[in-house]
Design an enzyme around this catalytic site. Structure first.
Site, PDB file in Angstrom:
ATOM      1  N   HIS A  35      29.954  42.299  58.770  1.00  0.00           N
ATOM      2  CA  HIS A  35      30.311  40.891  58.585  1.00  0.00           C
ATOM      3  C   HIS A  35      30.859  40.358  59.903  1.00  0.00           C
ATOM      4  O   HIS A  35      31.993  40.653  60.277  1.00  0.00           O
ATOM      5  CB  HIS A  35      31.342  40.740  57.470  1.00  0.00           C
ATOM      6  N   PRO A 125      37.958  44.573  48.352  1.00  0.00           N
ATOM      7  CA  PRO A 125      37.976  43.810  47.098  1.00  0.00           C
ATOM      8  C   PRO A 125      38.890  42.588  47.304  1.00  0.00           C
ATOM      9  O   PRO A 125      40.096  42.738  47.497  1.00  0.00           O
ATOM     10  CB  PRO A 125      38.578  44.793  46.088  1.00  0.00           C
ATOM     11  N   HIS A 265      28.418  34.506  57.424  1.00  0.00           N
ATOM     12  CA  HIS A 265      29.333  35.430  56.753  1.00  0.00           C
ATOM     13  C   HIS A 265      28.948  36.886  57.005  1.00  0.00           C
ATOM     14  O   HIS A 265      29.809  37.752  57.151  1.00  0.00           O
ATOM     15  CB  HIS A 265      29.336  35.160  55.243  1.00  0.00           C
ATOM     16  N   GLU A 414      49.660  41.473  35.087  1.00  0.00           N
ATOM     17  CA  GLU A 414      49.407  42.909  35.209  1.00  0.00           C
ATOM     18  C   GLU A 414      48.721  43.259  36.533  1.00  0.00           C
ATOM     19  O   GLU A 414      49.073  44.241  37.191  1.00  0.00           O
ATOM     20  CB  GLU A 414      48.543  43.404  34.041  1.00  0.00           C
ATOM     21  N   HIS A 476      44.816  45.408  20.741  1.00  0.00           N
ATOM     22  CA  HIS A 476      45.932  46.049  21.427  1.00  0.00           C
ATOM     23  C   HIS A 476      45.925  47.577  21.261  1.00  0.00           C
ATOM     24  O   HIS A 476      46.875  48.233  21.660  1.00  0.00           O
ATOM     25  CB  HIS A 476      47.262  45.498  20.893  1.00  0.00           C
TER      26      HIS A 476
END
Length: 673
Positions: A35, A125, A265, A414, A476
Site C-alpha cells: 500500500h 485490522p 490506496h 466489549e 445469552h
C-alpha cells in the site's frame, strides 16, 4: 498540489519526507504488492512528528518512558518501516526494506509487534490501533499516578485513516478517551477522503470533526502537507487536557499519477509512473538509495532521544529500590513471589470449607487475594461488574480525579474494552483483565484474536458460560464459543470446576508472559470437587485424575467446568453397579496438549470407554481426547449440546438437553454393551 512550492518553502523537510516516499515506492514495487498511498500522503506529518516531537531513542526502542507511536492504518506499513530504517533502527536494515513482505523478513505486510521492537502493536485490522491507543494512554496515566511524573510522563501518538474512523470500534475508543480526558493521547487523522472502493462519500457522510468534539476531544484542522502547521498543531495538542484529534488534510499518493484516487490506496508498481513521481519530488537517486546527508539528518533525529533516555535513567535510579523493583518486575511480566502463597492459602481454605459457589464468584474470591499483592493488575467490565464479579474492594475506580484507580467501567463496549486491554498489556507494566458474558466474545473477538497473535497475556473474564444462564435464553447462552476460543492459536481457555480450579486458573493466567487467557465461568452455583488440598497447581497440567476408579476401571469420564460435579455423580452411580470409573477434570485443553506423552497416557490410558461431558458443542476440541490419544470411535461418546439453548430455569434446561448424570451413565453402559 504545487510540489515545487512545497519543496522550495521547506527544502530540508521536503528531502526527509521525500526519502519516506521514495523508499515506499521502491519497496512496494520490489514486492509487487503493498500500500503506497498512505505513507506518501502522511510523510510530511510523520517527518514533523519524529523530528520535533516524538520522544524516542532508535538505539533503545523499548525504554519505558518513550512516547508511543501507533500506526493504526497498518496497511501503510512502509511508513513505519521507512521511519525506523532512516532513524537508524538496528533491526530495520536496508535489506529488510528491500525484502518487504517476503518470507522471513521482519518487514511484514502489516506491522507486527513481535518481529520489530519499535513496533508497539500489530495493526492492519482497521480501528484496532486507535483503540489500543486508549489502553496505552490509560496505562500511562495509571503508572504516572503510581510512580510519579519523573518516572512516567509520555504521549501516545496515533496515525489513523478514514477506514479506522469508519470502523465501529473507533467510536467505542474515542468515547472512552473523551470520557476519561486522556490528554496525552493525540490522533493524527489522515484525512485523504479515499477508500478502496472510491471516495468516502460512497459510504459515509459523518462529520468526523464534530464527532470527535461531541465525544470530548480537542480538534485541530490543518493542511497535512504544511510542516509549520503540523508542528503548531502537535504543540497545541500536547498542551490540552483533552485528547486531541488533528485532522490532517492530505493527498493520498502525493505526486503520483494515482494521487487522490482509490488506485492510490494500493500497490503503485508501474515503473514509468514511479520514476515520474520521484522526478516530481526532485528525487534523482536510484532505487533504495538515500543520499548521505539526508540519512545523516534522519539518524540525528533517531539519536536525539538518547539524552532523554539517559536523563530518565538517572531519575529512575533516584526512586526507592522497592519502587524500582516493583516497576521492573511488572515490565518483565514477572509475577510477585506472594502470588503462589496467597493462591495456595485460598485453595486450602476452599478445600476445607467446601463452599457451593458459582465460578464467577470463585473468580472474585481469587482476585480478592491476588489484587492486593499484584498491584499491576487493572480490572474492568463492559457494564456487567456485578455479574462478572471483576471488582475487588482494594482497586479503586480509574477516573479523571483518581488516576491511581485500577478498575475501569468500560461501558457497553466489549470490543473497545478488549482492544484497550491489549493496549495496556503492550504498553508494559500492566496486567489487564476485563469481563463480559461469554456469549459476547462475539463482540470482542477481533481483539481477542490479536492478543493471541501479538503474544500478550491479556485476560478475558467470560461469565455465564453455558445453558446454565437459564431464563435469558439462547441469545445469552454460549454453545459454540468454547470451540471458537479453543480453535484460536496461542490461547489458554480455562473452564474451572470449582473455586480451587478457579484460583489455579488465575495463577496461571497472571503468570503467563506471551499467551492470553480466557476464563469461562458459571452463573450457577457449583459444589467444591477438590476436597483434598494439594499444594501443587494441578490445573497447570491442563487435565488430571480427580477421582480414581474404585472397581476395575472400565470407563473414563472427562469433564470441564460445571459438568465435573455431574461426572462425579455419574461415577457414583456407575460404581454402585460395579463399573469402575475414573473422572478426569480438564480445565484447560491447551495445557494438557502441551504435556508429554507419558503424562497424557497416564491420565488417558488405552482400554476404558470414554465419555466427554461439557455443556457446549462437541466441536470444541473434544475429538482429540475421545478418539485420539489411544481412544477409539466405537468406545467414545459425548454428553453436551448439539443445538442452541432455550429460555427456562437452568435445571430444567440441563434435563431437556440431556446433560445429566443419568444420561452419562446410559452412554457408558451403551459403549460397554
Amino acid at each position: 498540489m504545487d510540489l515545487n512550492a512545497l519543496r522550495t518553502a521547506n527544502p530540508e523537510h521536503w528531502a526527509k519526507a521525500a526519502a519516506i516516499r521514495a523508499l515506499t515506492l521502491d519497496a512496494v514495487a520490489a514486492a509487487n504488492s503493498g500500500h503506497s498511498g498512505m505513507p506518501m500522503g502522511m510523510a510530511d506529518v510523520a517527518t514533523v512528528l519524529f523530528e520535533k516531537h516524538l520522544k524516542f531513542d532508535a538505539a533503545n526502542p523499548q525504554w519505558p518512558d518513550r512516547d508511543r507511536f501507533i500506526l493504526s492504518a497498518g496497511h501503510g506499513s512502509m511508513l513505519i518501516y521507512s521511519l525506523l530504517h532512516l532513524c537508524g533502527d538496528a533491526q530495520v536494515t536496508l535489506d529488510q526494506i528491500k525484502n518487504f513482505r517476503q518470507m522471513g523478513a521482519l518487514t511484514a505486510g502489516h506491522p507486527e509487534n513481535f518481529l520489530i521492537d519499535a513496533v508497539e502493536t500489530t495493526t492492519g485490522p482497521l480501528g484496532q490501533g486507535i483503540a489500543n491507543a486508549v489502553g496505552f494512554a490509560m496505562a500511562e496515566e495509571i503508572q504516572r499516578a503510581q510512580f510519579g511524573r519523573k518516572v512516567v510522563d509520555h504521549y501516545t501518538y496515533v496515525i489513523a485513516g478514514d477506514g479506522c474512523l469508519m470502523e465501529g470500534i473507533s467510536q467505542e475508543a474515542i468515547g472512552l478517551a473523551g470520557r476519561h480526558s486522556l490528554g496525552k493521547l493525540i490522533v493524527l487523522w489522515d484525512n485523504n477522503n479515499i477508500t478502496i472502493d472510491g471516495t468516502v462519500e460512497l459510504s459515509d457522510r459523518t462529520n468526523q470533526v464534530q464527532r470527535f468534539k461531541a465525544s470530548g476531544w480537542q480538534v485541530i484542522e490543518i493542511d497535512g502537507h504544511d510542516p509549520q502547521a503540523i508542528d503548531e498543531a502537535i504543540t497545541a495538542a500536547k498542551r490540552s487536557k483533552k485528547p486531541s484529534m488533528i485532522a490532517c488534510k492530505t493527498h493520498i499518493a502525493l505526486g503520483h499519477a494515482a494521487q487522490d484516487t482509490s488506485k492510490g490506496h494500493g500497490a503503485l508498481t508501474d515503473a514509468e509512473q514511479l520514476q515520474a513521481a520521484k522526478a516530481a519530488y526532485g528525487w534523482d537517486h536510484g532505487a533504495f538509495e538515500i543520499p548521505a546527508d539526508v540519512k545523516a539528518q534522519w539518524e540525528a533525529i533517531g539519536s536525539r532521544g538518547a539524552a532523554d533516555r539517559e536523563a530518565w535513567e538517572a531519575r529512575f535510579a533516584e526512586i526507592s529500590q522497592q519502587k524500582q523493583d516493583r516497576f521492573n518486575r511488572a515490565y518483565a511480566l514477572e509475577a510477585p513471589k506472594k502470588l503462589s502463597s496467597v493462591v495456595r492459602a485460598l485453595k486450602k481454605q476452599v478445600s476445607e470449607e467446601q463452599p457451593k459457589v458459582a465460578t464467577r464468584k470463585a473468580s472474585e474470591m481469587a482476585l480478592a487475594v491476588i489484587n492486593p499483592v499484584m498491584t499491576e493488575t487493572v480490572g474492568g467490565s463492559a457494564d456487567l461488574t456485578g455479574s462478572n464479579n471483576t471488582k475487588t474492594g482494594d482497586l479503586g475506580v480509574f477516573d479523571t480525579d483518581n488516576r491511581k484507580g485500577r478498575y475501569i467501567y468500560w461501558g457497553i463496549r466489549e470490543h473497545g474494552m478488549a482492544a484497550a486491554m491489549n493496549g495496556m498489556a503492550l504498553h508494559g507494566g500492566i496486567r489487564p483483565y476485563g469481563g463480559t458474558f461469554f456469549c459476547f466474545t462475539d463482540y470482542a473477538r477481533p481483539s481477542m484474536r490479536l492478543a493471541a497473535l501479538m503474544k500478550i497475556p491479556t485476560v478475558f473474564v467470560m461469565t455465564h458460560d453455558s445453558i446454565g444462564v437459564g431464563e435469558d435464553g439462547p441469545t445469552h447462552q454460549p454453545v459454540e464459543h468454547l470451540a471458537i476460543c479453543r480453535a484460536t492459536p496461542n490461547t489458554y481457555v480455562f473452564r474451572p470446576a470449582d473455586a480451587v480450579e478457579a484460583a489455579e486458573a488465575w495463577e496461571i493466567a497472571l503468570s503467563a508472559k506471551d499467551s492470553p487467557s480466557v476464563l469461562t465461568l458459571t452463573r450457577q452455583n457449583l459444589p467444591t470437587v477438590r476436597t483434598e488440598h494439594k499444594m501443587a497447581n494441578l490445573s497447570e497440567k491442563g487435565a488430571y485424575v480427580l477421582a480414581e476408579a474404585e472397581n476395575k476401571r472400565q470407563a473414563i469420564l472427562i469433564a470441564t467446568g460445571s459438568e465435573v460435579s455431574l461426572a462425579m455423580e455419574a461415577k457414583a452411580k456407575l460404581e454402585a453397579e460395579g463399573i469402575g470409573t475414573r473422572v478426569v477434570s480438564m480445565p484447560c485443553m491447551e495445557l494438557f496438549a502441551q504435556q508429554d506423552e507419558a503424562y497424557r497416557r497416564k491420565v488417558l490410558p488405552a482400554g476404558p470407554v470414554r465419555v466427554g461431558i461439557e455443556a457446549a458443542m462437541r466441536a470444541g476440541g473434544w475429538d482429540r481426547w475421545l478418539l485420539g490419544e489411544r481412544g477409539q470411535e466405537k468406545k467414545a461418546d459425548f454428553v453436551g449440546m448439539s443445538s442452541f439453548g432455550a429460555s427456562a430455569p437452568a435445571g430444567e434446561l440441563f434435563e431437556k438437553f440431556g446433560i445429566t448424570a443419568d444420561a452419562t451413565v446410559a452412554k457408558v453402559k451403551a459403549l460397554l454393551g
